[in-house]
Design an enzyme around this catalytic site. Structure first.
Site, short mmCIF file in Angstrom:
data_model
loop_
_atom_site.label_atom_id
_atom_site.label_comp_id
_atom_site.label_asym_id
_atom_site.label_seq_id
_atom_site.Cartn_x
_atom_site.Cartn_y
_atom_site.Cartn_z
N ASP A 160 18.55 1.50 -30.58
CA ASP A 160 17.57 1.41 -29.49
C ASP A 160 16.78 2.71 -29.46
O ASP A 160 17.35 3.80 -29.47
CB ASP A 160 18.30 1.18 -28.15
CG ASP A 160 17.35 0.71 -27.07
OD1 ASP A 160 16.37 1.43 -26.78
OD2 ASP A 160 17.58 -0.36 -26.49
N ILE A 161 15.47 2.59 -29.43
CA ILE A 161 14.62 3.78 -29.51
C ILE A 161 14.57 4.53 -28.17
O ILE A 161 14.22 5.71 -28.13
CB ILE A 161 13.21 3.39 -30.00
CG1 ILE A 161 12.51 4.56 -30.66
CG2 ILE A 161 12.38 2.80 -28.89
CD1 ILE A 161 11.25 4.18 -31.41
N GLN A 197 15.20 -8.00 -18.43
CA GLN A 197 14.75 -8.17 -19.81
C GLN A 197 13.32 -7.66 -19.98
O GLN A 197 12.45 -7.94 -19.15
CB GLN A 197 14.83 -9.66 -20.21
CG GLN A 197 14.54 -9.89 -21.69
CD GLN A 197 14.75 -11.34 -22.13
OE1 GLN A 197 14.92 -12.23 -21.30
NE2 GLN A 197 14.73 -11.57 -23.42
N HIS A 210 18.65 -10.51 -27.70
CA HIS A 210 19.36 -9.34 -28.24
C HIS A 210 20.53 -9.00 -27.34
O HIS A 210 20.48 -9.20 -26.14
CB HIS A 210 18.43 -8.14 -28.37
CG HIS A 210 17.65 -7.83 -27.14
ND1 HIS A 210 16.54 -8.55 -26.75
CD2 HIS A 210 17.83 -6.90 -26.17
CE1 HIS A 210 16.06 -8.06 -25.63
NE2 HIS A 210 16.84 -7.07 -25.23
N PHE A 211 21.56 -8.46 -27.97
CA PHE A 211 22.68 -7.87 -27.24
C PHE A 211 22.60 -6.35 -27.38
O PHE A 211 22.33 -5.85 -28.47
CB PHE A 211 24.03 -8.38 -27.77
CG PHE A 211 24.44 -9.69 -27.15
CD1 PHE A 211 23.85 -10.88 -27.53
CD2 PHE A 211 25.43 -9.72 -26.17
CE1 PHE A 211 24.21 -12.09 -26.94
CE2 PHE A 211 25.81 -10.92 -25.57
CZ PHE A 211 25.20 -12.11 -25.96
N HIS A 212 22.83 -5.68 -26.27
CA HIS A 212 22.94 -4.22 -26.26
C HIS A 212 24.40 -3.84 -26.48
O HIS A 212 25.29 -4.43 -25.84
CB HIS A 212 22.55 -3.65 -24.89
CG HIS A 212 21.14 -3.92 -24.47
ND1 HIS A 212 20.15 -2.96 -24.53
CD2 HIS A 212 20.54 -5.03 -23.96
CE1 HIS A 212 19.01 -3.46 -24.07
NE2 HIS A 212 19.22 -4.73 -23.71
P1 AMP Z 1 15.76 -5.65 -22.76
O1 AMP Z 1 15.12 -4.89 -21.64
O2 AMP Z 1 17.15 -6.12 -22.47
O3 AMP Z 1 14.84 -6.73 -23.23
O4 AMP Z 1 15.97 -4.61 -23.93
C1 AMP Z 1 14.96 -4.24 -24.81
C2 AMP Z 1 15.43 -2.97 -25.44
O5 AMP Z 1 14.59 -2.71 -26.55
C3 AMP Z 1 15.35 -1.75 -24.52
O6 AMP Z 1 16.61 -1.14 -24.40
C4 AMP Z 1 14.33 -0.84 -25.22
O7 AMP Z 1 14.67 0.51 -25.10
C5 AMP Z 1 14.41 -1.33 -26.65
N1 AMP Z 1 13.23 -1.13 -27.46
C6 AMP Z 1 11.93 -1.36 -27.13
N2 AMP Z 1 11.13 -1.09 -28.17
C7 AMP Z 1 11.93 -0.70 -29.18
C8 AMP Z 1 11.70 -0.27 -30.53
N3 AMP Z 1 10.46 -0.19 -31.05
N4 AMP Z 1 12.77 0.07 -31.29
C9 AMP Z 1 14.02 0.01 -30.78
N5 AMP Z 1 14.30 -0.38 -29.53
C10 AMP Z 1 13.27 -0.72 -28.74
#
Ligand code: AMP
Length: 144
Positions: free
Chosen positions: A37-38, A101, A107-109
């Site tokens: 995660d960035i 979201q 996606h799973f964190h």
């Molecule tokens: P969600 O809010 O559950 O949809 O999670 C989306 C996740 O994607 C968040 O934790 C963001 O920090 C992550 N995210 C957004 N853009 C990127 C990216 N370019 N690379 C990696 N993670 C990202």
């Protein structure tokens, strides 16, 4: 974004799957892609997304593809635990904007938790240092 809408092929994770946007890759096979995660909420925060499906969220995921995908989520979670040896591990998934979201490809964190540390806010702040993310990805990948 409501829970029920059409899948948008221009979401950032779909772009990653097409190779149009880079990611710090941890794992990939024909079922799933895992990357750092960035905007990590904790050190080692990793995401696992399914490939070959247009699923915005958990409810959309074709049931016959769920098992294989969840096996990859567990595989990556185990590798994160082995690599970083946290005190705990959150495995989280959000459905719909009101649930938190922000990216509409399932996606799973996987979020390592260390006692005494608090998680940073979700999907915000400055992006992480790429060198650090690459080092963490290598550490985790070594346990896959
Ligand atoms: P969600 O809010 O559950 O949809 O999670 C989306 C996740 O994607 C968040 O934790 C963001 O920090 C992550 N995210 C957004 N853009 C990127 C990216 N370019 N690379 C990696 N993670 C990202």
């Amino acid at each position: 974004m409501t829970l029920h809408a059409d899948y948008q092929t221009d979401n950032i994770f779909a772009k990653m799957l097409r190779g149009d946007v880079p990611c710090v890759k941890v794992f990939e096979d024909d079922v799933a892609l895992a990357f750092m995660d960035i905007f990590p909420q904790t050190e080692g925060h990793t995401l696992v997304i399914p490939k070959g499906v247009e699923a915005r969220n958990f409810l959309d995921m074709p049931t016959d593809k769920l098992g294989a995908y969840m096996e990859r989520v567990q595989k990556v979670a185990r590798a994160v635990e082995k690599a970083l040896k946290p005190d705990g591990l959150r495995v989280i998934q959000f459905n719909g904007a009101s649930a938190g979201q922000t990216v509409y490809h399932l996606h799973f964190h996987i979020m390592p938790i260390r006692e005494g540390d608090s998680a940073r806010p979700h999907a915000s702040g400055a992006p992480a240092d790429m060198g650090q993310l690459n080092a963490l990805a290598d550490q985790i990948a070594a346990h896959l």
